[in-house]
Motif scaffolding. Structure first.
Motif, PDB file in Angstrom:
ATOM      1  N   TYR A   1       0.850  -1.186   0.000  1.00  0.00           N
ATOM      2  CA  TYR A   1       0.000   0.000   0.000  1.00  0.00           C
ATOM      3  C   TYR A   1       0.889   1.241   0.000  1.00  0.00           C
ATOM      4  O   TYR A   1       1.856   1.314   0.750  1.00  0.00           O
ATOM      5  CB  TYR A   1      -0.896   0.017   1.241  1.00  0.00           C
ATOM      6  CG  TYR A   1      -1.812  -1.178   1.334  1.00  0.00           C
ATOM      7  CD1 TYR A   1      -3.047  -1.165   0.708  1.00  0.00           C
ATOM      8  CD2 TYR A   1      -1.434  -2.315   2.044  1.00  0.00           C
ATOM      9  CE1 TYR A   1      -3.893  -2.265   0.793  1.00  0.00           C
ATOM     10  CE2 TYR A   1      -2.271  -3.413   2.124  1.00  0.00           C
ATOM     11  CZ  TYR A   1      -3.499  -3.375   1.496  1.00  0.00           C
ATOM     12  OH  TYR A   1      -4.322  -4.464   1.570  1.00  0.00           O
ATOM     13  N   PHE A   2       0.554   2.216  -0.825  1.00  0.00           N
ATOM     14  CA  PHE A   2       1.313   3.457  -0.916  1.00  0.00           C
ATOM     15  C   PHE A   2       0.457   4.613  -0.422  1.00  0.00           C
ATOM     16  O   PHE A   2      -0.713   4.736  -0.790  1.00  0.00           O
ATOM     17  CB  PHE A   2       1.723   3.734  -2.364  1.00  0.00           C
ATOM     18  CG  PHE A   2       2.759   2.786  -2.880  1.00  0.00           C
ATOM     19  CD1 PHE A   2       4.103   3.138  -2.879  1.00  0.00           C
ATOM     20  CD2 PHE A   2       2.407   1.545  -3.362  1.00  0.00           C
ATOM     21  CE1 PHE A   2       5.064   2.264  -3.350  1.00  0.00           C
ATOM     22  CE2 PHE A   2       3.360   0.661  -3.839  1.00  0.00           C
ATOM     23  CZ  PHE A   2       4.692   1.022  -3.829  1.00  0.00           C
ATOM     24  N   PHE A   3       1.076   5.441   0.417  1.00  0.00           N
ATOM     25  CA  PHE A   3       0.428   6.635   0.943  1.00  0.00           C
ATOM     26  C   PHE A   3       1.324   7.832   0.634  1.00  0.00           C
ATOM     27  O   PHE A   3       2.542   7.702   0.577  1.00  0.00           O
ATOM     28  CB  PHE A   3       0.223   6.521   2.460  1.00  0.00           C
ATOM     29  CG  PHE A   3      -0.657   5.371   2.840  1.00  0.00           C
ATOM     30  CD1 PHE A   3      -2.011   5.570   3.025  1.00  0.00           C
ATOM     31  CD2 PHE A   3      -0.136   4.100   3.007  1.00  0.00           C
ATOM     32  CE1 PHE A   3      -2.843   4.506   3.372  1.00  0.00           C
ATOM     33  CE2 PHE A   3      -0.946   3.034   3.346  1.00  0.00           C
ATOM     34  CZ  PHE A   3      -2.302   3.241   3.523  1.00  0.00           C
ATOM     35  N   ILE A   4       0.733   8.996   0.459  1.00  0.00           N
ATOM     36  CA  ILE A   4       1.503  10.198   0.133  1.00  0.00           C
ATOM     37  C   ILE A   4       1.075  11.339   1.051  1.00  0.00           C
ATOM     38  O   ILE A   4      -0.092  11.456   1.426  1.00  0.00           O
ATOM     39  CB  ILE A   4       1.313  10.585  -1.350  1.00  0.00           C
ATOM     40  CG1 ILE A   4       2.266  11.686  -1.738  1.00  0.00           C
ATOM     41  CG2 ILE A   4      -0.121  10.952  -1.654  1.00  0.00           C
ATOM     42  CD1 ILE A   4       2.388  11.904  -3.222  1.00  0.00           C
ATOM     43  N   CYS A   5       2.047  12.160   1.408  1.00  0.00           N
ATOM     44  CA  CYS A   5       1.781  13.351   2.209  1.00  0.00           C
ATOM     45  C   CYS A   5       2.076  14.564   1.341  1.00  0.00           C
ATOM     46  O   CYS A   5       3.223  14.797   0.957  1.00  0.00           O
ATOM     47  CB  CYS A   5       2.652  13.372   3.464  1.00  0.00           C
ATOM     48  SG  CYS A   5       2.357  14.848   4.479  1.00  0.00           S
ATOM     49  N   LYS A   6       1.064  15.320   1.029  1.00  0.00           N
ATOM     50  CA  LYS A   6       1.225  16.492   0.163  1.00  0.00           C
ATOM     51  C   LYS A   6       1.805  17.689   0.908  1.00  0.00           C
ATOM     52  O   LYS A   6       2.260  18.644   0.295  1.00  0.00           O
ATOM     53  CB  LYS A   6      -0.114  16.870  -0.454  1.00  0.00           C
ATOM     54  CG  LYS A   6      -0.650  15.792  -1.367  1.00  0.00           C
ATOM     55  CD  LYS A   6      -2.002  16.168  -1.913  1.00  0.00           C
ATOM     56  CE  LYS A   6      -2.544  15.054  -2.781  1.00  0.00           C
ATOM     57  NZ  LYS A   6      -3.890  15.348  -3.263  1.00  0.00           N
ATOM     58  N   LYS A   7       1.817  17.633   2.238  1.00  0.00           N
ATOM     59  CA  LYS A   7       2.315  18.752   3.038  1.00  0.00           C
ATOM     60  C   LYS A   7       3.737  18.536   3.544  1.00  0.00           C
ATOM     61  O   LYS A   7       4.368  19.469   4.016  1.00  0.00           O
ATOM     62  CB  LYS A   7       1.388  18.995   4.231  1.00  0.00           C
ATOM     63  CG  LYS A   7      -0.012  19.365   3.829  1.00  0.00           C
ATOM     64  CD  LYS A   7      -0.908  19.507   5.039  1.00  0.00           C
ATOM     65  CE  LYS A   7      -2.331  19.801   4.620  1.00  0.00           C
ATOM     66  NZ  LYS A   7      -3.242  19.880   5.760  1.00  0.00           N
TER      67      LYS A   7
ATOM     68  N   ASP B   1       7.791  17.933   3.698  1.00  0.00           N
ATOM     69  CA  ASP B   1       8.965  18.326   2.920  1.00  0.00           C
ATOM     70  C   ASP B   1       9.854  17.126   2.607  1.00  0.00           C
ATOM     71  O   ASP B   1      10.520  17.080   1.588  1.00  0.00           O
ATOM     72  CB  ASP B   1       9.780  19.389   3.670  1.00  0.00           C
ATOM     73  CG  ASP B   1       9.031  20.704   3.763  1.00  0.00           C
ATOM     74  OD1 ASP B   1       8.248  21.016   2.838  1.00  0.00           O
ATOM     75  OD2 ASP B   1       9.233  21.416   4.756  1.00  0.00           O
ATOM     76  N   SER B   2       9.899  16.182   3.513  1.00  0.00           N
ATOM     77  CA  SER B   2      10.700  14.977   3.288  1.00  0.00           C
ATOM     78  C   SER B   2       9.831  13.747   3.569  1.00  0.00           C
ATOM     79  O   SER B   2       8.805  13.836   4.234  1.00  0.00           O
ATOM     80  CB  SER B   2      11.927  14.967   4.190  1.00  0.00           C
ATOM     81  OG  SER B   2      11.531  14.912   5.541  1.00  0.00           O
ATOM     82  N   LYS B   3      10.254  12.613   3.073  1.00  0.00           N
ATOM     83  CA  LYS B   3       9.504  11.363   3.259  1.00  0.00           C
ATOM     84  C   LYS B   3       8.044  11.534   2.848  1.00  0.00           C
ATOM     85  O   LYS B   3       7.129  11.266   3.627  1.00  0.00           O
ATOM     86  CB  LYS B   3       9.597  10.884   4.697  1.00  0.00           C
ATOM     87  CG  LYS B   3      10.978  10.482   5.109  1.00  0.00           C
ATOM     88  CD  LYS B   3      10.974   9.042   5.414  1.00  0.00           C
ATOM     89  CE  LYS B   3      12.355   8.611   5.835  1.00  0.00           C
ATOM     90  NZ  LYS B   3      12.452   7.211   6.011  1.00  0.00           N
TER      91      LYS B   3
END
Length: 73
Positions: free
Chosen positions: A54-60, A62-64
């Motif tokens: 499962y892939f999750f993304i953080c749009k806020k 700066d890293s990771k």
């Protein structure tokens, strides 16, 4: 983090095949094993035993910005 996508080694499993199996295949379990594998896992991926990533993304962040979770049945 927001859900982005899932990589799965199969299109469907024994519990979900009625929803995800192609309509043309009336009785999936009566098909010989070698043919079922091609239908169920056409890409030939292997993530353990029926594994998923499962892939999750953080749009806020700066890293990771991307986090993954591996799940194996």
């Amino acid at each position: 983090m927001e859900y982005l996508l899932t990589f799965s080694e199969t299109e469907f499993d024994g519990g979900s095949y009625e929803r995800w199996c192609p309509n043309e295949i009336v009785d999936f379990w009566s098909i010989p094993y070698e043919e079922r594998v091609i239908i169920q896992a056409p890409l030939g991926l292997s993530f353990g035993d029926m594994g998923k990533i499962y892939f999750f993304i953080c749009k806020k962040c700066d890293s990771k910005k991307v986090k993954t979770i591996f799940q194996c049945s």
